[in-house]
Scaffold this motif. Structure first.
Motif, PDB file in Angstrom:
ATOM      1  N   ALA A 119       0.835  -1.206   0.000  1.00  0.00           N
ATOM      2  CA  ALA A 119       0.000   0.000   0.000  1.00  0.00           C
ATOM      3  C   ALA A 119       0.870   1.256   0.000  1.00  0.00           C
ATOM      4  O   ALA A 119       0.550   2.256  -0.651  1.00  0.00           O
ATOM      5  CB  ALA A 119      -0.929  -0.003   1.214  1.00  0.00           C
ATOM      6  N   GLU A 120       1.994   1.210   0.717  1.00  0.00           N
ATOM      7  CA  GLU A 120       2.915   2.350   0.731  1.00  0.00           C
ATOM      8  C   GLU A 120       3.475   2.611  -0.663  1.00  0.00           C
ATOM      9  O   GLU A 120       3.569   3.759  -1.108  1.00  0.00           O
ATOM     10  CB  GLU A 120       4.067   2.091   1.706  1.00  0.00           C
ATOM     11  CG  GLU A 120       3.666   2.108   3.169  1.00  0.00           C
ATOM     12  CD  GLU A 120       4.850   1.837   4.088  1.00  0.00           C
ATOM     13  OE1 GLU A 120       6.010   1.950   3.613  1.00  0.00           O
ATOM     14  OE2 GLU A 120       4.630   1.512   5.255  1.00  0.00           O
ATOM     15  N   VAL A 121       3.834   1.524  -1.355  1.00  0.00           N
ATOM     16  CA  VAL A 121       4.381   1.667  -2.709  1.00  0.00           C
ATOM     17  C   VAL A 121       3.315   2.219  -3.647  1.00  0.00           C
ATOM     18  O   VAL A 121       3.587   3.101  -4.468  1.00  0.00           O
ATOM     19  CB  VAL A 121       4.908   0.310  -3.228  1.00  0.00           C
ATOM     20  CG1 VAL A 121       5.273   0.408  -4.712  1.00  0.00           C
ATOM     21  CG2 VAL A 121       6.122  -0.120  -2.421  1.00  0.00           C
ATOM     22  N   ALA A 122       2.099   1.705  -3.528  1.00  0.00           N
ATOM     23  CA  ALA A 122       1.008   2.198  -4.370  1.00  0.00           C
ATOM     24  C   ALA A 122       0.783   3.688  -4.143  1.00  0.00           C
ATOM     25  O   ALA A 122       0.567   4.455  -5.095  1.00  0.00           O
ATOM     26  CB  ALA A 122      -0.273   1.418  -4.081  1.00  0.00           C
ATOM     27  N   ALA A 123       0.851   4.120  -2.884  1.00  0.00           N
ATOM     28  CA  ALA A 123       0.677   5.542  -2.569  1.00  0.00           C
ATOM     29  C   ALA A 123       1.825   6.359  -3.146  1.00  0.00           C
ATOM     30  O   ALA A 123       1.623   7.471  -3.661  1.00  0.00           O
ATOM     31  CB  ALA A 123       0.583   5.737  -1.063  1.00  0.00           C
ATOM     32  N   GLU A 124       3.039   5.809  -3.069  1.00  0.00           N
ATOM     33  CA  GLU A 124       4.205   6.507  -3.625  1.00  0.00           C
ATOM     34  C   GLU A 124       4.071   6.685  -5.125  1.00  0.00           C
ATOM     35  O   GLU A 124       4.314   7.764  -5.672  1.00  0.00           O
ATOM     36  CB  GLU A 124       5.470   5.705  -3.301  1.00  0.00           C
ATOM     37  CG  GLU A 124       6.744   6.202  -3.961  1.00  0.00           C
ATOM     38  CD  GLU A 124       7.280   7.489  -3.381  1.00  0.00           C
ATOM     39  OE1 GLU A 124       8.142   8.106  -4.028  1.00  0.00           O
ATOM     40  OE2 GLU A 124       6.829   7.883  -2.294  1.00  0.00           O
ATOM     41  N   LEU A 125       3.647   5.625  -5.811  1.00  0.00           N
ATOM     42  CA  LEU A 125       3.521   5.686  -7.261  1.00  0.00           C
ATOM     43  C   LEU A 125       2.331   6.533  -7.697  1.00  0.00           C
ATOM     44  O   LEU A 125       2.279   6.984  -8.850  1.00  0.00           O
ATOM     45  CB  LEU A 125       3.396   4.274  -7.837  1.00  0.00           C
ATOM     46  CG  LEU A 125       4.603   3.368  -7.605  1.00  0.00           C
ATOM     47  CD1 LEU A 125       4.369   1.988  -8.203  1.00  0.00           C
ATOM     48  CD2 LEU A 125       5.872   3.995  -8.191  1.00  0.00           C
ATOM     49  N   ALA A 126       1.380   6.745  -6.790  1.00  0.00           N
ATOM     50  CA  ALA A 126       0.207   7.554  -7.122  1.00  0.00           C
ATOM     51  C   ALA A 126       0.488   9.048  -7.009  1.00  0.00           C
ATOM     52  O   ALA A 126      -0.301   9.868  -7.484  1.00  0.00           O
ATOM     53  CB  ALA A 126      -0.959   7.188  -6.210  1.00  0.00           C
ATOM     54  N   ARG A 127       1.618   9.400  -6.380  1.00  0.00           N
ATOM     55  CA  ARG A 127       1.958  10.818  -6.269  1.00  0.00           C
ATOM     56  C   ARG A 127       2.215  11.400  -7.647  1.00  0.00           C
ATOM     57  O   ARG A 127       2.635  10.696  -8.565  1.00  0.00           O
ATOM     58  CB  ARG A 127       3.215  10.994  -5.412  1.00  0.00           C
ATOM     59  CG  ARG A 127       3.030  10.646  -3.947  1.00  0.00           C
ATOM     60  CD  ARG A 127       4.367  10.503  -3.262  1.00  0.00           C
ATOM     61  NE  ARG A 127       5.161  11.721  -3.342  1.00  0.00           N
ATOM     62  CZ  ARG A 127       6.485  11.756  -3.198  1.00  0.00           C
ATOM     63  NH1 ARG A 127       7.157  10.646  -2.999  1.00  0.00           N
ATOM     64  NH2 ARG A 127       7.133  12.889  -3.270  1.00  0.00           N
ATOM     65  N   PRO A 128       1.978  12.709  -7.840  1.00  0.00           N
ATOM     66  CA  PRO A 128       2.275  13.338  -9.130  1.00  0.00           C
ATOM     67  C   PRO A 128       3.732  13.101  -9.512  1.00  0.00           C
ATOM     68  O   PRO A 128       4.615  13.061  -8.649  1.00  0.00           O
ATOM     69  CB  PRO A 128       2.000  14.824  -8.873  1.00  0.00           C
ATOM     70  CG  PRO A 128       1.052  14.834  -7.722  1.00  0.00           C
ATOM     71  CD  PRO A 128       1.417  13.647  -6.868  1.00  0.00           C
TER      72      PRO A 128
END
Length: 259
Positions: A119-128
């Motif tokens: 989930a942390e990685v997904a959030a990181e990749l979702a950043r602009p």
């Protein structure tokens, strides 16, 4: 050609030569760096990653041992989760290869309070895109810009020190700008390829010395990891080592508070 226009011509020609020389330095250094990185640093980074993963498993095991006090088990869990996060970021986000049970490291990270790494990685990749490091890693440097069609004549004028160079001033200015763009693109490509901080200015003249220093640092770090792993042969050694670690951490915190 007037003295002032000749000075402009000579200055632009010298700038073009300087930039061409720097591009050649980048090309030569990139190739040398790439070979040395692949031959020496990359295998060491893999070795360090695999040792760190083993250490994560050891700390997780220590958390279950009754020989350790509650405080010691808590400290082992804190160190373990920090190491697990470093291991996961290196393997998943940095792409460092290694042979170990990645899912087990994720489970240990989650168990000891690190959260859901996926989930942390997904959030990181979702950043602009502009808010996170670039992911593209070009395999090689961009191509050099082509010199002006009259480059041979321009260089001849420069060597002779006479003649009318005014007609070539615009072409030289455009070529210098293209060289500047090529230098900037080459540095950006190198930074992306090898994971440097994008805000960092990279000097190709210093890269090989910096690489050798990094190789030495990773070798030293591997030695530290091997020592730490050797402590887990016996729980009494682990207790003594955790006690020393706690003293060190407490001292670091005190220094941080004073600072």
């Amino acid at each position: 050609m007037t003295d002032s226009s000749r000075a402009v011509f000579d200055d632009l020609l010298q700038q073009a030569h300087d930039r061409r020389a720097r591009l050649r330095l980048w090309r030569d250094t990139w190739a040398t760096y790439e070979a040395r990185h692949a031959q020496a640093l990359a295998p060491l980074e893999t070795e360090a990653l695999e040792l760190k993963a083993r250490l994560v498993f050891c700390f997780d095991h220590a958390c279950k041992q009754k020989e350790l006090t509650k405080a010691e088990r808590q400290l082992a869990a804190e160190i373990g989760v920090e190491l697990a996060q470093e291991t996961l970021y290196a393997a998943v986000l940095d792409g460092t290869p290694g042979e170990f049970d990645l899912e087990r490291v994720k489970a240990i990270y989650r168990k000891h309070g690190g959260g859901d790494f996926d989930a942390e990685v997904a959030a990181e990749l979702a950043r602009p895109a502009q808010a996170r490091p670039a992911e593209a890693r070009p395999a090689e440097a961009p191509a050099d810009p082509a010199p002006p069609p009259a480059w041979a004549a321009i260089e001849a004028l420069g060597r002779e020190g006479g003649g009318d160079g005014a007609p070539h001033v615009d072409a030289l200015a455009a070529y210098r700008e293209a060289l500047d763009q090529a230098l900037a693109a080459t540095e950006r490509a190198f930074v992306a390829r090898y994971g440097f901080d994008p805000a960092q200015t990279v000097d190709p003249a210093e890269l090989m010395a910096d690489l050798e220093a990094e190789i030495a640092d990773v070798k030293e770090y591997i030695g530290e990891l091997e020592f730490e792993l050797s402590q887990f042969v016996d729980m009494q050694q682990v207790k003594a080592w955790l006690k020393a670690m706690k003293k060190q951490l407490d001292a670091d915190r005190r220094r941080g508070a004073k600072g």
